[in-house]
Design an enzyme around this catalytic site. Structure first.
Site, short mmCIF file in Angstrom:
data_model
loop_
_atom_site.label_atom_id
_atom_site.label_comp_id
_atom_site.label_asym_id
_atom_site.label_seq_id
_atom_site.Cartn_x
_atom_site.Cartn_y
_atom_site.Cartn_z
N ALA A 157 10.83 -6.33 -0.37
CA ALA A 157 10.61 -7.19 -0.09
C ALA A 157 9.60 -8.44 -1.67
O ALA A 157 9.29 -6.68 -2.37
CB ALA A 157 9.49 -7.65 0.71
N CYS A 158 9.75 -9.09 -1.54
CA CYS A 158 8.70 -9.89 -2.70
C CYS A 158 7.24 -8.64 -2.97
O CYS A 158 6.68 -8.68 -1.80
CB CYS A 158 8.75 -11.54 -2.34
SG CYS A 158 7.71 -11.98 -3.73
N PRO A 159 6.36 -8.84 -4.27
CA PRO A 159 7.16 -8.96 -5.58
C PRO A 159 8.63 -7.81 -6.41
O PRO A 159 8.84 -8.18 -7.47
CB PRO A 159 5.97 -8.90 -6.05
CG PRO A 159 5.42 -7.98 -6.09
CD PRO A 159 6.02 -8.16 -4.83
#
Lengths: 75, 160
Positions: free
Chosen positions: A13-15
């Site tokens: 997932a982000c980042p």
């Protein structure tokens, strides 16, 4: 296409996709192509934005079975 | 790409888990953008830098009270909303895991790995009675002038 390095960032997932892409890109020479595979839907906008700002070029992008694949040429 | 590096500076004032997470996600993203990144921790944001294990140090009465009342380290910080006496953070950590996102302590580790400059505000360190040895290694201590020096050359500047 001559791919110099493949980055598997699926499930992250982000980042993380951008962080990993940056790390992988650091190991390449200018002109070489990095392939990034990710399942993060935000990456659809994130990776092109990052590439553009960092001076790289997104050559191609495809989406298949929820996996986004980018080919990014180092600037 | 010979132009000077861009800069991101973040003031982390809050000691909430969710807000600190946002700060560190942006910091890690900015580092991936090849920015020079500084996170300036002040007031409750300093709790993110506290070591989890107690460190034996000499403290006065008020300093001891603060040390007791403030969360010791990033993993013990509460949520800004829906904290529910600590149940909220447990739930959020479950959801973080489920979505393969990074929990706050790892985000801090990764920020350090990426060369993000972690700064503790010396004045508030003193106010809250924190000792340098109680904070994680590899951080700097500075004040408003050092922060402004970074921020005035900055392209992105956030207060969280």
């Amino acid at each position: 296409m001559n791919v110099a390095k493949v980055l598997d960032a699926k499930g992250l997932a982000c980042p993380m996709p951008v962080v990993r892409a940056k790390k992988a890109m650091d190991e390449l020479e200018s002109g070489q192509v990095l392939e990034v595979q990710t399942t993060d839907k935000g990456a659809k906008n994130d990776l092109p934005a990052w590439a553009k700002t960092s001076g790289h070029t997104v050559i191609e992008m495809k989406e298949e079975n929820g996996v986004l694949t980018f080919w990014i040429q180092k600037g | 790409m010979a132009q000077p590096k861009k800069k991101t500076t973040i003031i982390l004032f809050s000691g909430d888990y969710d807000k600190a997470m946002a700060a560190y996600i942006i910091a890690n993203g900015a580092a991936a953008y090849d920015h020079d990144v500084t996170i300036f921790h002040t007031f409750w944001g300093l709790n993110a830098l506290r070591k989890e294990a107690p460190v034996p140090v000499q403290k006065g009465f008020l300093e001891k009270m603060f040390a007791k009342m403030m969360p010791r380290g990033a993993d013990r910080m509460g949520l800004s909303r829906m904290n529910f006496a600590g149940i909220g953070p447990k739930l959020i950590k479950k959801v973080i895991k489920k979505h393969n996102a990074m929990p706050l302590p790892q985000l801090i580790e990764m920020a350090k790995e990426q060369g993000v400059k972690l700064v503790a505000c010396q004045m508030t360190v003193d106010l809250l009675g924190l000792k340098p040895e109680e904070l994680i290694d590899g951080i700097e201590f500075a004040g408003v002038a050092a922060y402004l020096a970074d921020a005035s050359e900055g392209n992105v500047n956030l207060f969280i």
